[in-house]
Design a protein around this motif. Structure first.
Motif, mmCIF file in Angstrom:
data_model
loop_
_atom_site.group_PDB
_atom_site.id
_atom_site.type_symbol
_atom_site.label_atom_id
_atom_site.label_comp_id
_atom_site.label_asym_id
_atom_site.label_seq_id
_atom_site.Cartn_x
_atom_site.Cartn_y
_atom_site.Cartn_z
ATOM 1 N N LYS A 173 -8.665 -21.483 3.679
ATOM 2 C CA LYS A 173 -8.752 -20.122 4.214
ATOM 3 C C LYS A 173 -9.252 -19.134 3.162
ATOM 4 O O LYS A 173 -9.670 -18.024 3.503
ATOM 5 C CB LYS A 173 -7.392 -19.695 4.749
ATOM 6 N N ILE A 174 -9.217 -19.550 1.894
ATOM 7 C CA ILE A 174 -9.715 -18.686 0.819
ATOM 8 C C ILE A 174 -11.198 -18.383 1.006
ATOM 9 O O ILE A 174 -11.698 -17.339 0.584
ATOM 10 C CB ILE A 174 -9.486 -19.361 -0.562
ATOM 11 N N SER A 175 -11.913 -19.297 1.663
ATOM 12 C CA SER A 175 -13.356 -19.114 1.852
ATOM 13 C C SER A 175 -13.691 -18.179 3.017
ATOM 14 O O SER A 175 -14.846 -17.786 3.176
ATOM 15 C CB SER A 175 -14.031 -20.464 2.075
ATOM 16 N N LYS A 176 -12.705 -17.817 3.832
ATOM 17 C CA LYS A 176 -12.980 -17.009 5.016
ATOM 18 C C LYS A 176 -13.691 -15.688 4.703
ATOM 19 O O LYS A 176 -14.605 -15.287 5.445
ATOM 20 C CB LYS A 176 -11.699 -16.751 5.802
ATOM 21 N N PRO A 177 -13.326 -14.957 3.629
ATOM 22 C CA PRO A 177 -14.018 -13.696 3.338
ATOM 23 C C PRO A 177 -15.524 -13.844 3.090
ATOM 24 O O PRO A 177 -16.259 -12.858 3.167
ATOM 25 C CB PRO A 177 -13.306 -13.194 2.070
ATOM 26 N N PHE A 178 -15.985 -15.068 2.819
ATOM 27 C CA PHE A 178 -17.408 -15.298 2.561
ATOM 28 C C PHE A 178 -18.204 -15.548 3.846
ATOM 29 O O PHE A 178 -19.438 -15.590 3.813
ATOM 30 C CB PHE A 178 -17.593 -16.501 1.623
ATOM 31 N N ILE A 179 -17.518 -15.738 4.958
ATOM 32 C CA ILE A 179 -18.192 -16.130 6.194
ATOM 33 C C ILE A 179 -19.207 -15.094 6.643
ATOM 34 O O ILE A 179 -20.361 -15.424 6.972
ATOM 35 C CB ILE A 179 -17.159 -16.402 7.307
ATOM 36 N N LYS A 180 -18.821 -13.842 6.670
ATOM 37 C CA LYS A 180 -19.715 -12.793 7.168
ATOM 38 C C LYS A 180 -20.980 -12.690 6.327
ATOM 39 O O LYS A 180 -22.095 -12.615 6.865
ATOM 40 C CB LYS A 180 -18.980 -11.449 7.196
ATOM 41 N N SER A 181 -20.835 -12.711 5.008
ATOM 42 C CA SER A 181 -22.006 -12.590 4.141
ATOM 43 C C SER A 181 -22.861 -13.855 4.182
ATOM 44 O O SER A 181 -24.091 -13.791 4.076
ATOM 45 C CB SER A 181 -21.588 -12.272 2.700
ATOM 46 N N TYR A 182 -22.218 -15.017 4.359
ATOM 47 C CA TYR A 182 -22.970 -16.265 4.501
ATOM 48 C C TYR A 182 -23.833 -16.218 5.757
ATOM 49 O O TYR A 182 -25.023 -16.568 5.731
ATOM 50 C CB TYR A 182 -21.997 -17.443 4.571
ATOM 51 N N ALA A 183 -23.237 -15.779 6.847
ATOM 52 C CA ALA A 183 -23.976 -15.687 8.116
ATOM 53 C C ALA A 183 -25.149 -14.722 8.002
ATOM 54 O O ALA A 183 -26.231 -14.968 8.551
ATOM 55 C CB ALA A 183 -23.030 -15.247 9.223
ATOM 56 N N LYS A 184 -24.956 -13.643 7.264
ATOM 57 C CA LYS A 184 -26.028 -12.656 7.072
ATOM 58 C C LYS A 184 -27.117 -13.209 6.164
ATOM 59 O O LYS A 184 -28.316 -13.063 6.452
ATOM 60 C CB LYS A 184 -25.449 -11.369 6.488
ATOM 61 N N LEU A 185 -26.705 -13.838 5.066
ATOM 62 C CA LEU A 185 -27.662 -14.371 4.100
ATOM 63 C C LEU A 185 -28.576 -15.408 4.736
ATOM 64 O O LEU A 185 -29.798 -15.392 4.529
ATOM 65 C CB LEU A 185 -26.914 -14.994 2.920
ATOM 66 N N TYR A 186 -28.009 -16.299 5.543
ATOM 67 C CA TYR A 186 -28.792 -17.369 6.149
ATOM 68 C C TYR A 186 -29.232 -17.054 7.576
ATOM 69 O O TYR A 186 -29.771 -17.925 8.261
ATOM 70 C CB TYR A 186 -28.012 -18.685 6.090
ATOM 71 N N GLN A 187 -29.010 -15.816 8.003
ATOM 72 C CA GLN A 187 -29.492 -15.318 9.301
ATOM 73 C C GLN A 187 -29.110 -16.258 10.444
ATOM 74 O O GLN A 187 -29.946 -16.664 11.255
ATOM 75 C CB GLN A 187 -31.010 -15.107 9.253
ATOM 76 N N LEU A 188 -27.822 -16.601 10.501
ATOM 77 C CA LEU A 188 -27.335 -17.478 11.553
ATOM 78 C C LEU A 188 -27.424 -16.769 12.905
ATOM 79 O O LEU A 188 -27.135 -15.581 13.018
ATOM 80 C CB LEU A 188 -25.877 -17.886 11.279
ATOM 81 N N ASN A 189 -27.823 -17.498 13.912
ATOM 82 C CA ASN A 189 -27.921 -16.959 15.265
ATOM 83 C C ASN A 189 -26.531 -16.951 15.894
ATOM 84 O O ASN A 189 -26.073 -17.965 16.429
ATOM 85 C CB ASN A 189 -28.895 -17.789 16.095
ATOM 86 N N GLN A 190 -25.877 -15.811 15.830
ATOM 87 C CA GLN A 190 -24.510 -15.725 16.333
ATOM 88 C C GLN A 190 -24.445 -15.739 17.854
ATOM 89 O O GLN A 190 -23.411 -16.090 18.434
ATOM 90 C CB GLN A 190 -23.830 -14.472 15.779
ATOM 91 N N ASP A 191 -25.535 -15.397 18.513
ATOM 92 C CA ASP A 191 -25.537 -15.349 19.975
ATOM 93 C C ASP A 191 -25.356 -16.733 20.599
ATOM 94 O O ASP A 191 -24.871 -16.838 21.722
ATOM 95 C CB ASP A 191 -26.843 -14.733 20.493
ATOM 96 N N GLU A 192 -25.765 -17.789 19.875
ATOM 97 C CA GLU A 192 -25.674 -19.130 20.444
ATOM 98 C C GLU A 192 -24.392 -19.860 20.047
ATOM 99 O O GLU A 192 -24.126 -20.959 20.539
ATOM 100 C CB GLU A 192 -26.879 -19.966 20.029
ATOM 101 N N MET A 193 -23.572 -19.257 19.170
ATOM 102 C CA MET A 193 -22.337 -19.903 18.743
ATOM 103 C C MET A 193 -21.316 -19.911 19.878
ATOM 104 O O MET A 193 -21.186 -18.948 20.621
ATOM 105 C CB MET A 193 -21.733 -19.167 17.545
ATOM 106 N N MET A 194 -20.550 -20.996 19.969
ATOM 107 C CA MET A 194 -19.514 -21.080 20.980
ATOM 108 C C MET A 194 -18.422 -20.055 20.735
ATOM 109 O O MET A 194 -17.850 -19.483 21.677
ATOM 110 C CB MET A 194 -18.905 -22.492 21.006
#
Length: 261
Positions: free
Chosen positions: A29-50
């Motif tokens: 769970k220590i890695s959770k704070p990095f999720i938002k910036s990771y998604a932004k950095l790699y431009q993850l398509n959040q619209d298709e995520m379950m």
């Protein structure tokens, strides 16, 4: 700074201590704070995520995310072979009489990659396709054909990078890394689906619930970006002539067609 951290996570390392350290971090769970910036950095398509981004409890959960139903369309044609992953086609070609495939100008031993458990002779003069998954890609693996799993086994202990530079300059990562080899019998012959790990000693998790694989159904996932190698039996596969390298593909898109021997 964050970009350097993420690149280090991807491009490190074959050292078991560091691999385990990174693995423990991404799964905690220590890695959770990095999720938002990771998604932004790699431009993850959040619209298709379950699931919504904020519901993932660790980076590992994000890496192994599932997609919404119908986020990928699977070609229905019985003889159509579809991409098992979202990724980049890095190379393709013929398996040589020397039981090799030439990847980025470098020979790889097919025999070394699949080991002694499988008869390689019927794959000589067949076609290989290499699909690379980067950190931005959806990491779940789906069956490229409908058929029966007749053999599956794991080989290797390394975790060298399998990106473009890793393939060109690395220490034969496709034949050294931890990998799971699956041989599937379909209506025209057989295909080998080789799932090659890149980070952590065991980064391939098999999820198929049956030995009967249906095209488009999930069979496994990677814990980190990695590579899938498809090896088609001689005279059983015709490559889609629109395929080139490098080429971005989505899971379910056409790679080619099964043919009669």
């Amino acid at each position: 700074m964050k970009k350097w951290i993420y690149r280090s996570l991807i491009e490190l390392t074959n050292h078991q201590f560091l691999s385990n350290l990174i693995k423990n971090f991404t799964q905690s769970k220590i890695s959770k704070p990095f999720i938002k910036s990771y998604a932004k950095l790699y431009q993850l398509n959040q619209d298709e995520m379950m699931d919504e981004l904020h519901t993932y409890s660790s980076l590992h959960d994000l890496f192994t995310r599932k997609l919404k139903l119908h986020a990928r369309e699977i070609i229905k044609d019985t003889n159509a072979v579809t991409s098992p992953v979202d990724g980049v086609i890095e190379d393709f070609g013929a398996i040589t009489a020397n039981k090799e495939m030439i990847v980025k100008g470098k020979p790889y031993s097919i025999q070394e990659m699949i080991g002694e458990h499988t008869n390689i002779d019927k794959y000589i003069d067949g076609i290989f396709i290499i699909l690379y998954l980067s950190p931005k890609h959806y990491h779940r693996i789906h069956s490229p054909v409908t058929g029966e799993l007749i053999k599956q086994y794991a080989l290797g202990t390394k975790s060298y990078p399998v990106n473009r530079l890793g393939l060109k300059y690395g220490r034969s990562p496709l034949a050294k890394n931890y990998r799971v080899v699956s041989e599937v019998e379909h209506n025209k012959g057989t295909v080998l689906v080789v799932k090659v790990g890149a980070m952590f000693i065991n980064s391939v998790e098999c999820t198929a619930l049956s030995n009967t694989w249906v095209k488009g159904e999930e069979i496994a996932y990677f814990s980190f970006g990695s590579t899938v190698v498809l090896l088609f039996e001689k005279n059983t596969f015709s490559l889609n002539n629109e395929i080139q390298t490098p080429k971005d593909v989505k899971m379910g898109e056409l790679l080619g067609y099964l043919t009669d021997k």
